[in-house]
Design an enzyme around this catalytic site. Structure first.
Site, PDB file in Angstrom:
ATOM      1  N   TYR A 101       0.818  -1.215   0.000  1.00 16.75           N
ATOM      2  CA  TYR A 101       0.000   0.000   0.000  1.00 16.75           C
ATOM      3  C   TYR A 101       0.850   1.263   0.000  1.00 16.75           C
ATOM      4  CZ  TYR A 101      -4.168  -2.740   0.315  1.00 16.75           C
ATOM      5  OH  TYR A 101      -5.165  -3.620   0.011  1.00 16.75           O
TER       6      TYR A 101
ATOM      7  N   HIS B  51     -16.344   1.976  -2.942  1.00 14.38           N
ATOM      8  CA  HIS B  51     -15.285   0.995  -2.690  1.00 14.38           C
ATOM      9  C   HIS B  51     -14.278   1.501  -1.653  1.00 14.38           C
ATOM     10  CE1 HIS B  51     -16.114  -1.070  -6.835  1.00 14.38           C
ATOM     11  NE2 HIS B  51     -16.962  -1.438  -5.910  1.00 14.38           N
TER      12      HIS B  51
ATOM     13  N   CYS C 239     -11.732   0.554  16.576  1.00 20.01           N
ATOM     14  CA  CYS C 239     -11.891   1.253  17.856  1.00 20.01           C
ATOM     15  C   CYS C 239     -12.301   2.702  17.639  1.00 20.01           C
ATOM     16  CB  CYS C 239     -10.605   1.183  18.675  1.00 20.01           C
ATOM     17  SG  CYS C 239      -9.325   2.332  18.116  1.00 20.01           S
TER      18      CYS C 239
ATOM     19  N   SER D 275     -16.642   0.285 -16.871  1.00 20.85           N
ATOM     20  CA  SER D 275     -16.923  -0.838 -17.762  1.00 20.85           C
ATOM     21  C   SER D 275     -18.300  -1.435 -17.478  1.00 20.85           C
ATOM     22  CB  SER D 275     -15.854  -1.917 -17.583  1.00 20.85           C
ATOM     23  OG  SER D 275     -15.859  -2.362 -16.240  1.00 20.85           O
TER      24      SER D 275
HETATM   25 ZN   LIG Z   1      -7.488   1.089  17.691  1.00 19.49          ZN
END
Ligand SMILES: [Zn+2]
Length: 245
Positions: free
Chosen positions: A64, A116, A128, A188
């Site tokens: 990422y 998304h 949390c 698409s």
């Molecule tokens: Zn946390």
């Protein structure tokens, strides 16, 4: 065809925008599927599922981080700014997007539904309540951890095997059913359940203007004006009413 589309936009009281990967791609945003170099050894499940993240948070976050770094310099193209101008002019133009890059918001649009999720923020894997903007600082030491409870963070995108955010999706379907015009841009129309949105709009009697260089299943449907062009070229033309006034 352009003139017809312009008139539809002008007359529309409840327009909605729906965008897909093609809109981002025109800005130079890459879609990553794990096909490059060292990432080839990992499966999509390993890199993009919550189980994969739990099993190897450092590797998954490296993936990422790489995507974040590569998308950092990507800027919205002129089509985005044309939509922003149209939204300001209409005072109502919800934007439903399948893209996770945040370019609609960066171009100044409000009421953006990211069905998304978003690549711009991360939150606590234990839910949390802790959430933070993705930044170079955050991904310096991997994996980033929750400042509240110490658990690892997860990107706020819909991961492999996860359901779409139901509240967002439900509102998207409501908007599709209530709109009188949907601008369908760069998608698409293949990834469900998002792909059902334009068809829901059509079924409810809305008109559709499709902007896509490539023909889709939607292009040949009744009630659809299909413009085979790039959004960056055509949206500024469609949103410009100077000639009429
Ligand atoms: Zn946390």
């Amino acid at each position: 065809m352009i003139q017809m589309a312009k008139e539809l936009i002008k007359a529309s009281r409840k327009p909605v925008v729906f965008t897909g990967a093609g809109m981002s791609r025109e800005s130079g945003m890459r879609t990553f599927r794990g096909e490059d170099g060292l990432w080839k050894q990992y499966s999509p499940e390993q890199l993009s599922s919550i189980e994969g993240l739990r099993a190897d948070p450092e590797t998954v976050w490296e993936w990422y981080r790489m995507r974040f770094m590569k998308s950092e310099g990507v800027k919205p193209h002129s089509g985005y700014y044309a939509l922003t101008a149209l939204q300001n002019e209409k005072g109502y133009l919800p934007v439903i997007t399948q893209n996770i890059d945040g370019l609609h918001s960066e171009a100044g649009q409000v009421d953006v539904l990211e069905i998304h999720g978003s690549m711009r923020t991360a939150s606590c894997i234990h839910r949390c309540g802790y959430s933070v903007a993705l930044s170079r600082e955050l991904v310096k030491n991997l994996p980033p951890v929750c400042q509240k409870c110490g658990a690892i963070l997860r990107p706020d995108i819909v991961l492999f095997g996860e359901a779409l955010p139901q509240d967002v999706l439900m509102r998207a379907y409501n908007l599709a059913e209530q709109c009188d015009l949907m601008l369908v841009i760069g998608t698409s129309v293949k990834v469900w359940p998002a792909a059902g949105l334009p068809f829901a709009a059509l079924d409810s009697g809305a008109k559709i203007i499709e902007i896509n260089p490539v023909q889709t299943e939607l292009s040949v449907s009744k009630g659809v004006i299909s413009i085979r062009n790039n959004a960056g070229e055509i949206l500024p033309v469609l949103a410009d009413h100077r000639q009429e006034s």
